[in-house]
Every structure is written in C-alpha cells, then in structure tokens.
Design a protein around this motif. Sequence first.
Motif, short mmCIF file in Angstrom:
data_model
loop_
_atom_site.label_atom_id
_atom_site.label_comp_id
_atom_site.label_asym_id
_atom_site.label_seq_id
_atom_site.Cartn_x
_atom_site.Cartn_y
_atom_site.Cartn_z
N PRO A 1 -11.11 -52.07 -9.29
CA PRO A 1 -10.29 -51.01 -9.92
C PRO A 1 -10.52 -49.61 -9.37
CG PRO A 1 -12.13 -51.58 -11.34
CD PRO A 1 -12.20 -52.54 -10.19
N VAL A 2 -11.66 -49.37 -8.67
CA VAL A 2 -11.99 -48.00 -8.26
C VAL A 2 -10.87 -47.38 -7.42
CG1 VAL A 2 -13.54 -46.59 -6.83
CG2 VAL A 2 -14.48 -48.23 -8.47
N PRO A 3 -10.37 -48.05 -6.36
CA PRO A 3 -9.30 -47.42 -5.57
C PRO A 3 -8.07 -47.09 -6.40
CG PRO A 3 -10.24 -49.29 -4.40
CD PRO A 3 -10.78 -49.35 -5.79
N LEU A 4 -7.74 -47.97 -7.36
CA LEU A 4 -6.56 -47.74 -8.18
C LEU A 4 -6.73 -46.49 -9.05
CD1 LEU A 4 -3.82 -49.06 -8.75
CD2 LEU A 4 -4.90 -50.25 -10.68
N PHE A 5 -7.90 -46.36 -9.69
CA PHE A 5 -8.19 -45.17 -10.51
C PHE A 5 -8.20 -43.91 -9.63
CE2 PHE A 5 -9.52 -48.06 -13.82
CZ PHE A 5 -9.40 -47.33 -15.01
N ARG A 6 -8.86 -44.02 -8.46
CA ARG A 6 -9.00 -42.85 -7.59
C ARG A 6 -7.62 -42.39 -7.10
NH1 ARG A 6 -11.93 -44.76 -3.30
NH2 ARG A 6 -13.93 -44.40 -4.32
N GLU A 7 -6.80 -43.35 -6.72
CA GLU A 7 -5.46 -43.01 -6.24
C GLU A 7 -4.64 -42.34 -7.34
OE1 GLU A 7 -1.45 -45.19 -4.49
OE2 GLU A 7 -3.33 -46.31 -4.63
N LEU A 8 -4.73 -42.87 -8.56
CA LEU A 8 -3.99 -42.27 -9.68
C LEU A 8 -4.47 -40.85 -9.93
CD1 LEU A 8 -2.08 -42.36 -12.10
CD2 LEU A 8 -3.93 -43.39 -13.43
N LEU A 9 -5.79 -40.65 -9.91
CA LEU A 9 -6.35 -39.33 -10.15
C LEU A 9 -5.87 -38.34 -9.09
CD1 LEU A 9 -8.23 -37.38 -11.66
CD2 LEU A 9 -10.13 -38.26 -10.27
N GLN A 10 -5.97 -38.72 -7.82
CA GLN A 10 -5.59 -37.81 -6.75
C GLN A 10 -4.10 -37.49 -6.77
OE1 GLN A 10 -7.74 -36.14 -4.88
NE2 GLN A 10 -9.29 -37.19 -6.13
N SER A 11 -3.28 -38.49 -7.05
CA SER A 11 -1.84 -38.24 -7.09
C SER A 11 -1.48 -37.35 -8.28
CB SER A 11 -1.06 -39.56 -7.17
OG SER A 11 -1.35 -40.24 -8.39
N GLU B 1 -10.20 -43.49 -21.36
CA GLU B 1 -9.97 -44.58 -22.32
C GLU B 1 -10.00 -45.94 -21.61
OE1 GLU B 1 -6.11 -46.33 -24.81
OE2 GLU B 1 -6.18 -44.20 -24.25
N ARG B 2 -9.33 -46.04 -20.47
CA ARG B 2 -9.29 -47.30 -19.74
C ARG B 2 -10.62 -47.62 -19.07
NH1 ARG B 2 -4.68 -45.54 -20.97
NH2 ARG B 2 -2.83 -46.88 -21.08
N ALA B 3 -11.27 -46.57 -18.55
CA ALA B 3 -12.58 -46.80 -17.94
C ALA B 3 -13.60 -47.25 -18.99
CB ALA B 3 -13.06 -45.51 -17.26
N TRP B 4 -13.54 -46.68 -20.17
CA TRP B 4 -14.46 -47.04 -21.25
C TRP B 4 -14.27 -48.49 -21.67
CZ3 TRP B 4 -18.56 -44.90 -23.73
CH2 TRP B 4 -18.91 -45.39 -24.98
N LEU B 5 -13.02 -48.89 -21.82
CA LEU B 5 -12.75 -50.25 -22.30
C LEU B 5 -13.11 -51.31 -21.26
CD1 LEU B 5 -9.37 -49.68 -24.18
CD2 LEU B 5 -11.66 -49.99 -25.16
N ARG B 6 -13.28 -50.92 -20.01
CA ARG B 6 -13.74 -51.86 -18.99
C ARG B 6 -15.24 -52.10 -19.10
NH1 ARG B 6 -10.52 -53.52 -15.09
NH2 ARG B 6 -12.34 -54.14 -13.83
N HIS B 7 -15.96 -51.16 -19.78
CA HIS B 7 -17.41 -51.26 -19.83
C HIS B 7 -17.96 -51.49 -21.24
CE1 HIS B 7 -16.67 -49.13 -16.02
NE2 HIS B 7 -17.80 -49.66 -15.61
N PHE B 8 -17.15 -51.22 -22.27
CA PHE B 8 -17.64 -51.32 -23.65
C PHE B 8 -16.66 -52.12 -24.50
CE2 PHE B 8 -19.52 -47.54 -21.89
CZ PHE B 8 -20.82 -47.53 -22.37
N ALA C 1 -4.58 -54.96 -14.26
CA ALA C 1 -4.86 -56.36 -14.59
C ALA C 1 -4.83 -57.24 -13.35
CB ALA C 1 -3.82 -56.86 -15.61
N GLU C 2 -4.10 -56.81 -12.33
CA GLU C 2 -3.99 -57.61 -11.12
C GLU C 2 -5.02 -57.24 -10.06
OE1 GLU C 2 -0.06 -56.77 -9.90
OE2 GLU C 2 0.91 -57.77 -11.64
N GLN C 3 -5.80 -56.20 -10.33
CA GLN C 3 -6.69 -55.65 -9.32
C GLN C 3 -8.14 -56.02 -9.61
OE1 GLN C 3 -7.73 -54.65 -6.27
NE2 GLN C 3 -5.94 -53.27 -6.32
N ALA C 4 -8.77 -56.68 -8.68
CA ALA C 4 -10.18 -57.07 -8.87
C ALA C 4 -11.10 -55.87 -8.69
CB ALA C 4 -10.56 -58.18 -7.89
#
Length: 903
Positions: A33-43, A74-81, A28-31
């Motif tokens: 989101p790609v780096p945040l998602f990518r970092e979560l996935l890699q970690s 789920e979170r990626a979908w709700l950002r687009h739909f 919610a604080e991140q304009a």
Amino acid sequence: MGEHPPGTAPAADDGDLFEPAAFDRALAEQAQPVPLFRELLQSALQREREQFLAGIPASTLVPRHARFIDRLLERAWLRHFAADDPDCVLIAVGGYGRGELHLGSDIDLLVLLRGADHERYRAQIEPFISFLWDIGLEVGHSVRSVAECIEQSTSDITIETNLLESRLLQGADELFQALRTAIRDDSVWSSRRFFEEKLAEQRVRHGRYHDTGYNLEPNVKESPGGLRDIQMIGWVAKRHFAAETLHDLVDHAFLTEEEYATLISGQNFLWQVRFALHVLAGRREDRLLFDYQRTLAEQFGYRDSEGHLAVEQFMKQYYRVVMELSRLNEMLLQLFQETILYADDSTPPQPLNRRFQMRHHFLEATGDDVFERYPFALLELFLLMAQHPELTGVRASTIRLVRSHRHLIDDAFRADVRARSLFMEILRQPHGITHELRRMNRYGVLAAYLPPFGAVVGQMQYDLFHVYTVDEHTLRVIRNLRRFTVPEHQHEFPRCSQIIQGLPKPELAYLAGLFHDIAKGRGGDHSKLGAGEAETFCRDHYLSRHDTQLVTWLVDQHLVMSRTAQREDTSDPEVVNNFARQVGDQVRLDYLYLLTVADIRATNPKLWTSWKDTLLAELYTSTKRALRRGLEHPFDQQDRIRGVGVMARALLKSRELPERVVNAIWADFSEEYFLRQKAEEIAWHTELIAAHGDTAEPLIAVRQQGSRGGSEIFIYTRDTHRLFALTTSILEQCGVTVVDARIISSRSGYTLDSYVVLDESGEPIEADYRLAEIQERLARGLAHPDRKPPKVARRTPRHLQHFPLPTRIDFSTDLNNERNVVEVLAADRPGLLSRIGQAFANCGVRIQNAKIGTFGNRAEDVFYITDLENRPITDPGQLEQLRQELLRVLDDGSRAEASTPAA
C-alpha cells in the motif's frame, strides 16, 4: 483557533482531492500500500498548490488539507489496529488538532492508551508510525495513557496546550472524552496559573523578536502580531471558558462582532501568506524571507508604482495587519486578566481626575461617554499613563473606547489648544515617553493626531540598511535618546549621557527624532520635506522661534554628521572647519550628535560598531574644539602637524626611544603622514620601525584595539602598485571587514599602510590566535608583493543576493590636498575592495586614503587617489578609463557571483 468545535472534524470537505470509494477499491487490490498512499498524498499536495495559485484562499485550503490528512490517517490506522479496540485511540493534537494544517506543517498525533501497558501495542504502533513516514507524512507523535498525559502536562504547559486542542481521529470516543475531562481539571492547571504561564511565555517569545513584528524578515507565526498571538487568545478562551471557537468570545462579551471580523480577517491574511510561503519553499517555512517577498508581492497583486515598490506595498499591508492584531491581542489579554486574575477583587476604583480612574492598576475611563464629552482625553490618557508609574496598562474597555472614538481626532481636534498642550506635555515627562508613544502608535492615536506619521506606519524600505519600518525606527530613535537620560544606562554611552543632562530642552531632540524620517516614501529629499512638517508642527504647538528653528534644522540636517564622519577625511582640518561652519554653535552640535547616534543605532543594531562610535566622537570633539577656537580662527594643517608631532615625541620620550632615532625615522615621513595619523599611532609606528631595523622583509604588526575603534594593522614595506589589492584580498579571505585604510608613501619609496578592521560581528578582533593568523597570512602573502591577488573565495551571503544595485562611480577633486576623490557605490559582496584595488593598479593609480562604508546591502566607499607620482589626475580621458575599469571588474565579479549558489 479553528472555527469548528474541538473534537470534531473540520467542516470543509476534500473537494476533488480524494475519492474514498475508488481509493479503497485500489487499496484492496494492492499488496504493497505504501506507493498508493504516497502517490495519493503527492497528487493531493500538488492539486492544493494549483488550487491556491488559481485563487482558492488559504482559509478554505487549510481546513481542507486537515480533512484530507484525517482520511489518510483513518485508513492507515485501520490497517494496523482493530477498528473496535476500546483501549487505544488516535488523537490529533496541536495545530492539527484545531483542524488547521498548512502544506508543510507537522502532523502532531497522540496514541492514547487506556492503561500504561505500552508493550501491548508496540508491535502495532511502531509499524504505524514508520508507515506514515514512508508515505511522506512528517509526523510528531507520543504514546501515553490518560494518567501519563496528566502527569506530563502538569509540569509542561506545552503538553497541556497541545492536549487542549485535541481532536479524536479514530477509536473509542469514551476514552477520548476521559482525557478531555481530565486535562480541564483545575488540579492539573488552574485557569489562573495557565493564563499567567501563557502570558509569560508570550513575553519571552516577543522578546526574541525585539518586541516588534516590524522586522525585515518577520516570522509569520511567532513574531508579535503573528498567528501565535491569535492562538494565544484561543488557548486562554478554551481553558477558562471552555470556548469551542473564537466567536464564542463574542457571546462572552469579550469581542464585538466588528472586532471578531477584524481578528478573523487578520488570521486569514496571515494564513494566505503562510500557505504561500509553504508553496514557494516546498516545505514548512514561516519566515517571510527576502527570498520570497518579491514573489509574494506579485502573487498578491501588487505592482511597482512611482516611489513605491510592489514589495514595499505588500509588506506595508503585512505590518499593518500585525499591528491591528497586536492591538486586539493586548486588549483581549487585559480582559482575561480582569476576569481571571481579579475576579474576586472588589477594591473600588481610585479616581485620578474627572475623566479617568485606576482599577486594579489599570487606567479606566470613568464612563462610556468620556471621549464624546472630552475629545482631548484621547491624549490625556497617555499623559496620565506617563505620570503614574503605578499604572500597568489600560483597561480593555477603555482601549475599545479609544479605538471606537479615533474618528474624533480631526482638524478641529488637532487645532484645539488643549490637545496641542497635552501632546507637548507628554514629550516633557521625565518618565514613560517611549512607552506612551508606542502605545499611541499601537492604538492608532499617533497616526490620527499626526497624519504625516500615519503615512509611514508599516512602511518598509526594501534594503538591508533599514531593518525596521519607518514608524518603528522612529520610535526606536526616541527610545535611544531617552535611554541616554537613564542613570543605569549611562555606562553605555557616557558622552551622550553627559551631553543630554546639559540640554536645556530634551523634548526638542525627541521632536527632531519624531520628524526626521516622517517624509520617507514621498519622493524628493525626505530631510527637506520633513523639515517643513516639523516647522509647521512647532509653530502650531507654540514653540518659540528659536526652538522651532533648532528642531527644523535638526530634521533638515540629521544626516550631515554621519555622512561627514563616515565619508570624509576628518583628519583634514578643512573638513572639520567646514562641518563646524555648517553646525554653527555648540548647542546645535550637542543636539545633532545625540540625534545621529540614536538614529544610527535605531536603523540597524548590527551596523552600530565601536568604529562608528569612535568616528562620531572624534568629529564631535574636533568640531567642539573648532567652535571654541572660533569660526573666524580655523585650524590649519600646520597647526595639526605641529601639535601631533609634539604629542608623539612626548609619548616616545616616555618610552625611552632616543630622539636621534626618532628624527632619523621621521625624516622619511611626509607632512601628510603627520596630518592623517594620531600621536599615539605615530609613536606606535615609530617604535615598530625602530625595532624592525634594515631587514627587507615587510613589517606587519597587529593589535586588538587601537584608538580608532577597531583592530589595527600596520604594514611598512617597499611600495608596489598592487599592494592594496593584495592586502585587502588577504584580509577578506581572513573573514574581517576593512573599515578604514590610510595609504601613505614615504620619501624613500616605502609605504606606511594603516588598516582598521572588524570581525563579522562588527567588533574589534579579540582572540589572540585570530590576530596571529591574520599577521602570519599577511606576512606570507606580502612576501611576494607583485603576485596577482588571489580571488576571494567567500560566497555572497543570501541576504545580499536579493538586493542588486547598479554600480556608480563619481569623481571629484580635493584641491586642498591635491588629490582626486573617487566615490564607489556598489552592491556589497566579498572581495569588493580587492577588485577595486586591482582596477586602480591596472590604471596606474595610487590610493592615498580610503573610507570604507557598508550600509546593509550597499557599499559606499570613498578613495583619495593620485597618479604614481603622487599628483592629482587631471586628464579626463584617464579618469574615464578608470571608471570603465572599475565598472568592468565590479560588474563582471557581480555576474560571476550571481551564477554561484550561496552557502
């Protein structure tokens, strides 16, 4: 097939992979989101790797990883739909739909629309998919309406199969359920048609792997007995029974609890292997490559022991697991056939004898107590299958009975005259022997009846020469022997087919094939140990003394013909005479020749070449002639020289080459030349030299296929001490394999060099442009014979780098021909021959003959050498100097290549 209901999320949670509340706050604080998602996935991926290496099993991590990806999507979908849009839903399909996701697996998604208006959602779908790729997810996706799903799945069973395993991720459940209902309609795929198509699909897939999971580098997913075979069972169960888990098959009485446990245990083991492969490779990798096998063996807790490498122990477990899964796959598919294909067939069974009957062309025991009352029927079953070609298989209920009664095959069973007679009768059948031995192995009966065979089931040999496990290789040897008897295959090996027709008892060859490698892995000489096992078996099974001696001798000597043909100079009459004395008579020669051909072809199909075919055929023919002449009247060198000269003159006369020209040319040739060349080769060389005249340029001639089973290269030029090294370097740069070299000096200082070469497929070179290129490069290189040979630039193939071998050099003396014999055992690699040639040149050694043998990763080359005056080397110090120089050039080259990445 996952053990959670389709349409629901996997049962496993994310463990410590994901903290939803914390992530959502950060999101919610991140304009961006790609780096945040990518970092979560890699970690998360890194954490899962660490957990796996720390001992958390793949059976926990595979569904956990799927659940983690669910939450990301789920979170990626709700950002687009829109969350409440009832006309567009996100669905997991395929393996991901089952809730099974390995670290490197693709994520298959379906965006399901209520209508066919794709444009309405294009502005949302395209950024959504791009977003998934941007954050590091490898997704495969499709966008369809329900009607489009049905239309496309009707004509493509792969789509139907993926949709069967669908699971709702986001959106309206009502639309998802409409799809599930539609794809299960019989008008789309009837249960019968679906089963028939999937069965045909499995047969094709198994065929790609030669119908065995026992390859050196098996595919954990696709090979027979692999994960795809388990999935095959799940697909049929879903389509026909609407099953939600594999355990539902227990409720339908298709599996016992014990069989279900075996199935899941096998799946968990293969998951463990596949997950480890993905961790090691850092990507999707389903092939159990040599690159990973040693590491996995150590990771799985295996350690080298006396006689068995850790990697061999690990692979033996793997092969035994896939064999057990193959048994279950066969049994369940046969049960499905009965239920799906023959449900309405009320034809009564046809009796075959008191113990067995035929139902729907499947063999069936007449009662559940058949094997308890008649234990010998555990072998009789396979005899009946061989005797009745109208039988297409064994009923699943009978397979289950066999599996549950194998314990009856004990010492008393093996001593029963009925069991012994039945086993021998199977080997004497005119048809079906190979099929039934394979079935016996698959059901575990062969291992139970022959405990020494049971010890080699699933046993691999960690090299590139033996590409199958010992039991698989053994059955392929018998298959090859049987194939010689089949009329439609006579064109493949006409001589073998002709010989086997004249064998008094072909079953003795099959027995020799069955026992020839049965003592592998025990330590000691497996031929001697196997001969002891064969002798005991033959005695116990009432074979005559003569037949017992023949089978025992064949097992004991099963390597002698290939070794003689590939390692010794069979142009030397004394070599042939010695071999004839070892064989003793024509009957043994016939059996041994057939066994040798069948054995080499079953060891590694890629290593059988026309050159080896020719070598063995020539040795067989020469030995047959020697036996016919009589061992008391052996051929000598002068006999051969006179005979080959007469035949060569006859050929040249027919080609109208004047006799005076022939005499002038031959006057320069030594007796050794006539001893080691064939009449046709001598005629060819003579014509070439006559046409070449007195020019100082090297004579270089090539032809597609000569009499030795490969393409032939003839070089006639002034002799120089580096000529062999230079020639082999050029040939290896051309990408051809030298398998035979004959280096003969003339009286006037010329050399007559004959090379037999093969292309990379192991066949003679067919393309004219390739032959012309080789000839041109040789002419260019040999124009400067004193120049240092160029380095061979070809890199060592990946396979060879995993099998380092210590270099070994052995010396002996060929007293009859006054020359030394040097045997070089080394790891095969590009440029090997050239390096050996350079070492010989550096030490003032002349190569007179060479037998080049490559056996998987091993090069076993034999060189016949003299000093520069064509005399044998008698000084031990000079031989030791040669040994050290060979070790230097070979070991230095090996280390240099090891530091260079393979192509």
